[in-house]
Every structure is written in C-alpha cells, then in structure tokens.
Design an enzyme around this catalytic site. Structure first.
Site, PDB file in Angstrom:
ATOM      1  N   GLY A   1     -73.533 -25.980  29.338  1.00 57.71           N
ATOM      2  CA  GLY A   1     -72.522 -25.036  30.314  1.00 57.71           C
ATOM      3  C   GLY A   1     -73.220 -24.150  31.140  1.00 57.71           C
TER       4      GLY A   1
ATOM      5  N   LEU B   1     -67.086 -30.672  19.268  1.00 55.78           N
ATOM      6  CA  LEU B   1     -66.088 -29.839  18.850  1.00 55.78           C
ATOM      7  C   LEU B   1     -64.927 -30.483  18.250  1.00 55.78           C
ATOM      8  CD1 LEU B   1     -65.878 -27.141  21.647  1.00 55.78           C
ATOM      9  CD2 LEU B   1     -66.477 -26.523  19.296  1.00 55.78           C
TER      10      LEU B   1
ATOM     11  N   ALA C   1     -68.957 -22.964  23.895  1.00 55.01           N
ATOM     12  CA  ALA C   1     -68.268 -24.125  24.396  1.00 55.01           C
ATOM     13  C   ALA C   1     -66.875 -24.116  24.440  1.00 55.01           C
ATOM     14  CB  ALA C   1     -68.877 -25.290  23.629  1.00 55.01           C
ATOM     15  N   SER C   2     -66.252 -24.930  25.497  1.00 54.02           N
ATOM     16  CA  SER C   2     -64.847 -24.746  25.365  1.00 54.02           C
ATOM     17  C   SER C   2     -64.333 -26.318  26.209  1.00 54.02           C
ATOM     18  CB  SER C   2     -64.165 -23.603  26.066  1.00 54.02           C
ATOM     19  OG  SER C   2     -62.880 -23.718  26.359  1.00 54.02           O
TER      20      SER C   2
ATOM     21  N   TYR D   1     -54.129 -24.636  30.279  1.00 55.38           N
ATOM     22  CA  TYR D   1     -55.462 -23.973  29.965  1.00 55.38           C
ATOM     23  C   TYR D   1     -55.476 -22.679  29.511  1.00 55.38           C
ATOM     24  CZ  TYR D   1     -60.366 -23.027  30.582  1.00 55.38           C
ATOM     25  OH  TYR D   1     -61.905 -22.458  30.750  1.00 55.38           O
TER      26      TYR D   1
ATOM     27  N   VAL E   1     -66.069 -16.552  37.003  1.00 57.09           N
ATOM     28  CA  VAL E   1     -67.560 -16.441  37.010  1.00 57.09           C
ATOM     29  C   VAL E   1     -68.240 -16.957  38.097  1.00 57.09           C
ATOM     30  CG1 VAL E   1     -69.356 -16.671  35.337  1.00 57.09           C
ATOM     31  CG2 VAL E   1     -67.407 -16.506  34.353  1.00 57.09           C
TER      32      VAL E   1
ATOM     33  N   VAL F   1     -63.466 -12.572  33.579  1.00 62.73           N
ATOM     34  CA  VAL F   1     -62.714 -13.030  34.922  1.00 62.73           C
ATOM     35  C   VAL F   1     -63.377 -14.259  35.419  1.00 62.73           C
ATOM     36  CG1 VAL F   1     -61.557 -11.011  35.088  1.00 62.73           C
ATOM     37  CG2 VAL F   1     -63.823 -11.176  36.056  1.00 62.73           C
TER      38      VAL F   1
ATOM     39  N   LYS G   1     -56.496 -21.011  25.684  1.00 60.68           N
ATOM     40  CA  LYS G   1     -57.269 -19.989  25.470  1.00 60.68           C
ATOM     41  C   LYS G   1     -56.933 -19.007  24.684  1.00 60.68           C
ATOM     42  CE  LYS G   1     -61.147 -20.056  26.977  1.00 60.68           C
ATOM     43  NZ  LYS G   1     -62.317 -20.515  26.441  1.00 60.68           N
TER      44      LYS G   1
ATOM     45  N   SER H   1     -64.747 -21.920  38.821  1.00 59.60           N
ATOM     46  CA  SER H   1     -64.693 -20.804  39.594  1.00 59.60           C
ATOM     47  C   SER H   1     -65.705 -20.895  40.953  1.00 59.60           C
ATOM     48  CB  SER H   1     -65.158 -19.328  39.135  1.00 59.60           C
ATOM     49  OG  SER H   1     -64.233 -19.180  38.336  1.00 59.60           O
TER      50      SER H   1
END
Length: 347
Positions: free
Chosen positions: A17, A69, A89-90, A161, A193, A191, A165, A205
């Site tokens: 990531g 995960l 990780a997400s 999403y 990235v 915020v 979080k 982003s």
C-alpha cells in the site's frame, strides 16, 4: 542509518500500500527489522521495486509473509517476535456495493484479528492507521476545526467507507479497554494523502491529480479537504510507535489548511504550466453532482462531502510529538511530479 534499533522487529500490514511502503522506507532507514504482510507473495518484487524508488538499496532486514485480513491464517506467525505493529492495511472503498456491510464487516473484523494476534504475541504497541473519515464525517453546521476529540456521526450523511473506518477504530479502542491485556494502542488519522508515488499502487486521493492532468475532470465539485504528504504520515506513525506520550492517543495527520478541488487544479497549473493545460478551471453546482451520483456510483462518496466544512487541526501531533509536516501544496506537487516521472499520466 542508525544502529540503535537493530534487533527490533516491526510488522507492517499490507506492505504494497501507498502509506505502508513509505512506513517501511522510514523503518529500514532507521535500522529496524521489518516484516510485512501481503495477501499474495507474488507482489514481493513489486514492493521491492517501490522501495528502491524510495531510496532503499538493501533488503536484508526486510521479510514478507502471506496474510489476509479476512482470514486467521498466518497472523500468529506474522506478529511473532515483533515489538511493534503498524496496522496500515485496510479494505479500499467498494464502488458498486450492495450493502454497507461489505465495507464495515471486513474493516472491523480485520482490526480485531490483528489486535488479538498482537496481544497473544505480547507486542508492545500497535499503531492503527485510521482516517479523518473517523473524525469529521456526517456532522452538520460545523464552524471550528476538527480535532482528535471528534468522532464522525454514524447517524449522519456519510459514505459506508467512512462509516467502516469509524466503526473499526471504535472497535479497536473498545478492545484495548476491555481485553487488551496491556497491549498499547495509538491511532493516526490522515486527511487526504498525497506525496511521492513509487509505483502503480497509490491512494485514491492521488487519483484526483491524475484525472486532472489527463483532462478527465472537466469541472470541479465544490468539495473541500485538507491534505498531507505521505512521508509525513509515515513519520507520524513512527513517532506514535515509540513515544511514551503517544500511548492511548489519536493523532490527526493534517497540515490544517483545507483546499477546494479547484485550488488543487490551480496549484497544478501554477507549477506545471502547459503540462497542466487539461486541469479544470471551473466548478460544478452541487445539484448537478448529486444528480450525477444517482447514476454514477463512483460519485456517491463525493456527493456526501459537497459543501462540508473541512478545517482540521494538527496541533496535537506538533505539540506532543514535535511532528512538522510539509505544506499541502508541496504534497500535491510531489504526487504530480512523480506520476509524470513514472509515466502514469496519459498524454
């Protein structure tokens, strides 16, 4: 490179990531041993290539382990012998989701899976990469900058999403409180990235810059956001990992200056000239974006952000951890310049 951290092993989850790669670079530069998880070990070469672009030449202190995960397999091995865990990780946003649980359940279960494994292995501290999405979403009539004391309103108008979080981070804090067994936790809440892109795996982003330079965005929705450089996000993870004062604390990773999407386009035009000729020069009315989101699922998250107050404060990280981030403009330009260098922008 310092040697004071030799022998200290740090697990970084989701090593391919955008944020994770930059965390690995910082850790290796500071002499830590790094173990990182990948859903498939086929991506090892890709990660090493990104690390090379980030300035890493030796991989002696880096190892990979396959872990997902959504499954229990290998997490006990992944955390074994680790002093710290950076849980970066997400699950990424699902565009064509049928139910919000498609994002919420994997995010929550993934966090709890890591926490349980870390507790069993007697890890000292976990730094969880949460998000601004767990702080400043779904709230109306806000007029003062968001801080770490704030939580997103789960009953408000927020995308699944962002809800995922929020729920995942709350679950992490509840676990530490009720059954952490001495395991320490800090969270970093970035915020949007930006920053140096090292390969084809980058944050959503960054796609705004790519789409603007390619002329895919003809006009900008009236959406405001604060921005932060990925290198500074990585720095904050390491500060939150080692500082005693960071235990039990949340940290907003933000420069604190909200920019509109049109501001981003203007930054690109100012710095890149003709290269940014296709970047948009006007804004769209809110009603148009909301109407388009009904038919275009990729606009749904954006539609929830229209006209929302987005100022944030990064003072806590600055004061408590002496964190000093680059400007939002520098982060945005680092994204643009590295994407151009890597040939990721279609002419």
């Amino acid at each position: 490179m310092t040697n004071s951290n030799n022998g200290i092993t740090v697990l970084v989850t989701g090593g391919s990531g955008f944020i994770a790669v930059h965390c690995i670079i910082k850790l290796l530069e500071q002499g830590y041993k790094v173990r990182t998880t990948l859903r498939t070990l086929n991506r090892q070469h890709e990660v090493r290539e990104m690390l090379r672009k980030g300035g890493i030449s030796s991989f002696e202190e880096l190892s990979f382990i396959e872990a997902d995960l959504s499954k229990d397999k290998n997490w006990d091995k992944a955390v074994q012998g680790c002093t710290y865990v950076l849980h970066v990780a997400s699950p990424t946003p699902v565009v064509n989701y049928k139910h919000e649980d498609e994002m919420i359940i994997p995010a929550k279960e993934g966090v709890l899976r890591i926490l349980k494994a870390a507790r069993a292995a007697r890890v000292k501290r976990i730094v969880l990469t949460s998000a601004y999405g767990a702080i400043g979403m779904g709230n109306r009539n806000r007029t003062t900058p968001y801080t770490e004391k704030d939580w997103s309103n789960l009953n408000g108008n927020l995308h699944p999403y962002q809800k995922s979080k929020t729920i995942a981070e709350k679950a992490a804090w509840e676990f530490i409180k009720s059954e952490g067994g001495g395991l320490e936790l800090s969270t970093v809440n970035p915020v949007a990235v930006m920053g140096p892109v090292l390969g084809t795996d980058y944050s959503h982003s960054n796609q705004v810059v790519k789409k603007m330079l390619e002329g895919e965005i003809k006009a900008c929705p009236k959406v405001y956001c604060c921005y932060v450089d990925v290198r500074d996000v990585a720095d904050l993870h390491l500060l939150a990992m080692i500082h005693p004062e960071a235990n039990g604390e949340r940290f907003l990773a933000t420069t604190g200056n909200a920019l509109s999407m049109l501001d981003i386009a203007q930054i690109l035009k100012k710095n890149l000239g003709e290269t940014a000729a296709k970047a948009p020069a006007k804004e769209l009315p809110n009603w148009f974006v909301r109407a388009a989101a009904i038919f275009n699922p990729s606009l749904r998250m954006l539609a929830t952000l229209l006209g929302q107050y987005a100022e944030t404060s990064g003072e806590k990280a600055r004061q408590l951890l002496h964190w000093s981030p680059r400007s939002g403009e520098e982060a945005i330009m680092a994204t643009a310049e590295t994407m151009l260098q890597l040939g990721l922008i279609k002419k």
